[in-house]
Design an enzyme around this catalytic site. Structure first.
Site, PDB file in Angstrom:
ATOM      1  N   ASP A   1       0.071  -8.887   4.538  1.00  0.00           N
ATOM      2  CA  ASP A   1      -0.415  -9.766   3.474  1.00  0.00           C
ATOM      3  C   ASP A   1       0.661 -10.399   2.611  1.00  0.00           C
ATOM      4  O   ASP A   1       0.403 -11.433   2.001  1.00  0.00           O
ATOM      5  CB  ASP A   1      -1.404  -9.000   2.582  1.00  0.00           C
TER       6      ASP A   1
ATOM      7  N   HIS B   1       2.364  -6.212  -3.505  1.00  0.00           N
ATOM      8  CA  HIS B   1       2.505  -7.663  -3.374  1.00  0.00           C
ATOM      9  C   HIS B   1       1.574  -8.469  -4.271  1.00  0.00           C
ATOM     10  O   HIS B   1       1.632  -9.708  -4.238  1.00  0.00           O
ATOM     11  CB  HIS B   1       2.339  -8.079  -1.907  1.00  0.00           C
TER      12      HIS B   1
ATOM     13  N   HIS C   1      -7.291  -3.221   4.679  1.00  0.00           N
ATOM     14  CA  HIS C   1      -6.189  -3.636   3.815  1.00  0.00           C
ATOM     15  C   HIS C   1      -6.608  -3.405   2.370  1.00  0.00           C
ATOM     16  O   HIS C   1      -7.473  -4.105   1.850  1.00  0.00           O
ATOM     17  CB  HIS C   1      -5.833  -5.106   4.038  1.00  0.00           C
TER      18      HIS C   1
ATOM     19  N   ASP D   1      -5.547  -3.397  -1.299  1.00  0.00           N
ATOM     20  CA  ASP D   1      -4.597  -3.810  -2.335  1.00  0.00           C
ATOM     21  C   ASP D   1      -4.520  -2.779  -3.449  1.00  0.00           C
ATOM     22  O   ASP D   1      -5.544  -2.365  -3.998  1.00  0.00           O
ATOM     23  CB  ASP D   1      -5.024  -5.146  -2.940  1.00  0.00           C
TER      24      ASP D   1
END
Length: 1011
Positions: free
Chosen positions: A196, A446, A72, A74
């Site tokens: 997430d 996000h 994951h 970001d």
């Protein structure tokens, strides 16, 4: 944003052509084989069938545990996008995406059974363009074989609370187009993957369904909701994400992942983890194979009890993991082999490398009947005092900049499509919409528009937007020169919100070009800072139009410049040019404000036009009443500002308010002031009441002629925290409406959801935070109604909002906090230490409940896509010889009906444009004007600058033809869904049903621009 993984130092790099061998960053790391070594070892690549044919074999009579290796990544959070990609600033967080992808590709090539999923195309596309042709072919083979699978496929994994649906569609289109162009159908994701984001919106699910996804998996949901779902075996179900679109158009199979997006405890084998590797040599004193295998079997069996099929998933990865992919895969290889060996001893567990799509395929083949969800997953809490509702309002300045940039990007896209190549190459240089398109896509992440990054990262997000505006300004200049017939020195005044525009403030004469991005005519009040004096304004036909120069009171020590006001009449998808000239006079005619003294015997103060009247209390200076004079509706409304004292975690819970979490110390907010010092401005073109509540909070309540809404322009900040109290500031409207605990909010700017105080539709709520637990995201509007009257408030950015008592409505406009909330940022939301000063506006509508939608739908459309003002000194040279100068232009031959919104008009390549048309009303929303009825359009000759020679309809993100697109079918407990009507496409007969978006790729031939 990560749940567990925090980092410290890894670096690796693979060979590119003859660039050399892998370099070691840690002495004990085994060397990873270079990519070039595997070019000779690849299995012959067979064509991958569209869909699920490359999925692994499962065991029908066993519990199949699908291991999902993933990372994951970001797109900005604790570090900037570039810092994450290159592995810079590892003292903040150890993360280097380029090394993750290098390492994963090598590890996949080492064993043909291994699989991996990747998500963030903002990173992958950058990495891809840095690879050799040979490496790119290796990756294409892995994708073709289904061993490297893309999930979601957007530029980023977007937030679902603070994002507007148009920007969501744009960023998904950008990422999925890269995959389509690079890998063809092999690279098209089948599964949406939002592991997430901090709560999930119904509109997001609807958009995913319309994009063609077969299913959706996410990681975060309310802790009470999850417990109930586990008991009821409803961790997986069908989400019916629209009340207007006919099923299964917006139906989406949705699954909750069992461990968020992390591995089960004790089974994380990344360099960022501390779990023990699997040791299978019984002679070693560290031997743990039997213990770990038994543990895994127990975890898998326990997890499987909460799911309905003989399949379950384990997410084997987390934040920025797999920088040493060999470490992960080596342990997973052992785990798979040892666990499956237990089948000979009677075990009924089968473990395999898999992907989200392959897991979904097995669920579909189970042919079960699934329950249906109709609401959404807001608000999200991970504990009794831990509601993630603060980020709905965090960093309001960045939220506004993102919304303004969306507006500007659509203007840029439209003019690029209307003018063609002349917009990209012209007298002002090379114009380009791509940089702003990519920057806007990044902002949907996000931890970006959500306001949940560190301060230096938020600054970098703003930097990316600013860098994207420049090439678009060049593009607009080229396009305007082409369409107007002459070139001029165009000026884009980006600080008009604080009354700064050097050209209008210094020039004695200038031109104002106002472009309208909507598909219908708009009247727009232009406000420009000027020097003192008298000005004459002339319309495109040379006729003088009414104008005013007004001097406004200043709420701070700085002088406020006079402002020139005039109303511009703008054609659909076009511009009008107005000429402004200063007229010399002995005495300036600027109108000054009148201060209103606070006297108990003073009559009530009113501002009004032909549609609306607002009345103010003479004792307090506060708004006290609104009247809709057309409908003869009178509603007492008291509006003012309050602030919640932010918790610092020193009471019954140690949870503090922070970037993510909203947690006030007490339920009752404190007033900023109980009264306001007021000034009145009244001219033929504007009426305003200026309210000053404190040194850091003021507001202007404004009415223009013909306007059917009240405009409240608020200014808040810097919020003082010298008293050691963090503050969360709200604007609150109190009315006597009997609302029975209900209020209504939009979902990403589209459909409306009913909210009920202290209530959740799918479980009995134990409300532990009466304020924060009733907050919901408000992207464009919130309203309350008693069934007869409706009070609607529109926002200019995403905010958190609620109705905490009947007849009341509040929106959080700003927050400044002294403590971190413990969710990973490790930095209080202080906004550069001194705090941010923020200006915004709320638009207030009072109407009957039956007629309200016609007002708020059209007004919200205009608020999101406002006219773009461009200035020029005038007197430019002729540019398009052979065509007379043009002072007015429309890109449409006829206006679109009011219920139809031109969502997208953008260049798609040589002689091709992307076109999205949207019905912006829901079923049954407006019976008076019949705006909820289906609408039929003729696209053949709709546009004035080009002719459509061929039209193809696609899915929402333009990566599949609609006639060829199909999705997995699911059986629900609500009965069979209607059969889809046979597909036909007639460009002269395009029908839009309520809330329907139709997407087209149009081959076009541009016409010569003439007068």
């Amino acid at each position: 944003m990560g749940a567990y993984a925090r980092a410290s130092g890894v670096c690796a790099r693979g060979c590119l052509d003859s660039a050399g061998p892998w370099t070691m960053s840690r002495a004990l790391r085994p060397p990873l084989p270079p990519l070039c070594f595997f070019l000779l070892l690849l299995a012959a690549a067979g064509a991958r069938a569209g869909g699920y044919e490359t999925c692994p074999t499962v065991q029908p009579n066993m519990l199949n545990v699908h291991l999902l290796p993933h990372t994951h990544d970001d797109v900005g959070w604790l570090k900037t996008v570039d810092q994450y990609f290159y592995g810079i600033k590892n003292d903040i967080q150890h993360a280097g995406v380029q090394y993750i992808l290098d390492s994963v590709i090598s590890a996949l090539l080492a064993d043909p059974t291994r699989r991996f999923i990747y998500v963030e195309i903002a990173f992958f596309s950058r990495w891809w363009h840095q690879q050799t042709n040979a490496t790119q072919e290796v990756v294409r083979d892995l994708v073709r074989q289904g061993r490297l699978e893309f999930a979601n496929g957007g530029w980023v994994m977007n937030d679902e609370a603070a994002t507007h649906y148009g920007a969501i569609v744009d960023q998904m289109t950008l990422g999925l187009r890269f995959l389509e162009d690079t890998f063809g159908n092999d690279g098209r994701p089948r599964v949406a993957w939002h592991i997430d984001p901090f709560g999930h919106s119904r509109e997001q699910a609807s958009l995913f369904a319309q994009m063609g996804f077969d299913g959706f998996f996410f990681g975060r949901l309310d802790y009470q909701d999850k417990w109930v779902r586990m008991q009821k075996l409803e961790m997986e179900q069908v989400w019916r994400a629209s009340t207007s679109l006919k099923p299964p158009t917006a139906d989406l199979f949705t699954g909750v992942l069992p461990n968020g997006y992390n591995p089960p405890r004790n089974l994380c084998w990344d360099v960022l983890c501390v779990d023990q590797p699997l040791v299978e040599d019984p002679r070693s004193p560290e031997y743990n194979a039997k213990e770990l295998v038994d543990y895994f079997l127990n975890v898998a069996t326990a997890q499987g009890r909460y799911y309905r099929t003989n399949h379950t998933v384990m997410t084997m990865g987390s934040d920025f993991q797999y920088e040493n992919a060999n470490m992960w895969f080596k342990n997973l290889d052992k785990l798979i082999r040892l666990v499956n060996a237990q089948q000979a001893k009677g075990s009924s567990v089968h473990v395999l490398y898999s992907t989200p799509a392959c897991y979904l395929w097995e669920l579909n083949k189970a042919n079960l009947t699934w329950s249906v969800k109709h609401d959404d997953f807001f608000p999200y809490a991970d504990g009794p005092h831990q509601f993630w509702t603060g980020y709905f309002s965090s960093r309001p300045a960045l939220k506004r900049y993102e919304r303004l940039s969306y507006n500007f990007l659509q203007v840029c896209n439209q003019l690029e499509a209307l003018v063609g190549l002349a917009a990209n190459v012209g007298p002002y240089g090379s114009g380009d919409s791509a940089p702003l398109n990519e920057a806007m896509a990044v902002l949907q992440h996000h931890d970006a528009v959500s306001g949940t990054s560190r301060q230096h990262v938020a600054n970098d997000y703003a930097r990316q937007l600013a860098a994207g505006w420049g090439p678009c300004e060049v593009l607009l200049s080229n396009a305007l020169a082409r369409l107007r017939g002459f070139k001029d020195h165009f000026t884009f005044c980006q600080q008009l919100n604080i009354s700064i525009c050097p050209l209008s403030q210094t020039a004695a004469r200038f031109q104002v070009i106002v472009y309208n991005p909507l598909g219908r005519k708009v009247n727009w009040m232009v406000r420009l800072p000027v020097s003192e004096g008298v000005f004459v304004v002339k319309d495109p036909n040379g006729r003088t139009v009414p104008s005013d120069v007004v001097i406004f009171p200043s709420s701070d020590s700085q002088a406020h410049p006079p402002e020139l006001l005039f109303s511009a009449s703008l054609p659909a998808l076009g511009f009008s040019t107005y000429s402004v000239a200063q007229v010399p006079r002995w005495k300036p005619q600027a109108r000054a404000p009148q201060p209103i003294p606070r006297r108990s015997w003073s009559p009530a103060l009113t501002i009004e036009n032909e549609h609306i009247r607002a009345t103010f209390d003479p004792d307090t200076g506060l708004l006290m009443e609104i009247m809709n004079m057309n409908q003869q509706l009178l509603l007492p409304v008291r509006q003012t500002f309050f602030w919640y004292n932010a918790s610092i975690g020193d009471n019954e819970s140690d949870q503090a308010s922070g970037a993510y979490i909203f947690r006030p110390n007490q339920q009752k907010p404190l007033p900023v002031s109980r009264w306001a010092q007021i000034h009145l401005v009244k001219t033929p073109l504007v009426q305003e009441v200026h309210q000053n509540f404190s040194a850091w909070c003021s507001q202007v309540v404004r009415l223009y002629p013909g306007q059917r809404h009240l405009e409240l322009e608020w200014s808040v900040g810097p919020i003082p925290v010298g008293d050691t109290w963090g503050k969360e500031v709200i604007s609150r409207f109190d009315t006597p409406l009997e609302t029975k605990g209900r209020f209504y909010t939009d979902s990403n700017g589209r459909e409306i959801l009913e909210r009920r105080r202290d209530y959740r539709p799918t479980w009995k709520l134990n409300q532990t935070e009466p304020v924060a637990g009733n907050y919901y995201p408000v992207n464009t509007r919130i309203y309350i109604t008693d069934g007869n009257m409706q009070l609607t408030v529109l926002t200019d950015r995403s905010q958190g909002g609620s109705s905490l008592r009947d007849g009341s409505l509040e929106l959080m406009v700003h927050r400044r906090l002294l403590k971190d909330d413990g969710r990973g940022v490790s930095e209080p939301l202080m906004e550069n230490g001194s705090g941010a000063w923020v200006r915004g506006r709320h638009l207030v509508l009072l109407d009957t409940a039956q007629a309200a939608a016609a007002g708020h739908r059209l007004l919200a459309e205009q608020e999101v896509l406002a006219p773009q003002v461009v200035l020029a000194p005038g007197g430019g040279a002729a540019y398009n010889l052979g065509a007379p100068p043009r002072t007015q232009f429309s890109g449409l031959r006829r206006d679109l009906p009011p219920s139809v919104h031109l969502l997208t008009l953008a260049s798609w390549g040589p002689e091709m444009v992307l076109l999205r048309l949207e019905h912006q009303f829901a079923v049954g929303e407006d019976s008076g004007r019949n705006l909820s009825a289906p609408v039929t359009l003729n696209l053949r000759d709709l546009f004035s600058t080009f002719t459509i020679t061929r039209l193809q309809e696609t899915t929402l993100v333009a990566n599949q033809l609609r006639e060829a697109a199909s999705r997995l079918k699911w059986t629900t407990n609500t009965g069979p869904t209607p059969h889809q009507t046979p597909y036909q496409l007639d460009p002269a007969n395009i029908t839009l049903e309520p809330m329907e978006i139709r997407t087209f790729l149009a081959s076009v031939q541009w016409k010569e621009v003439d007068g």
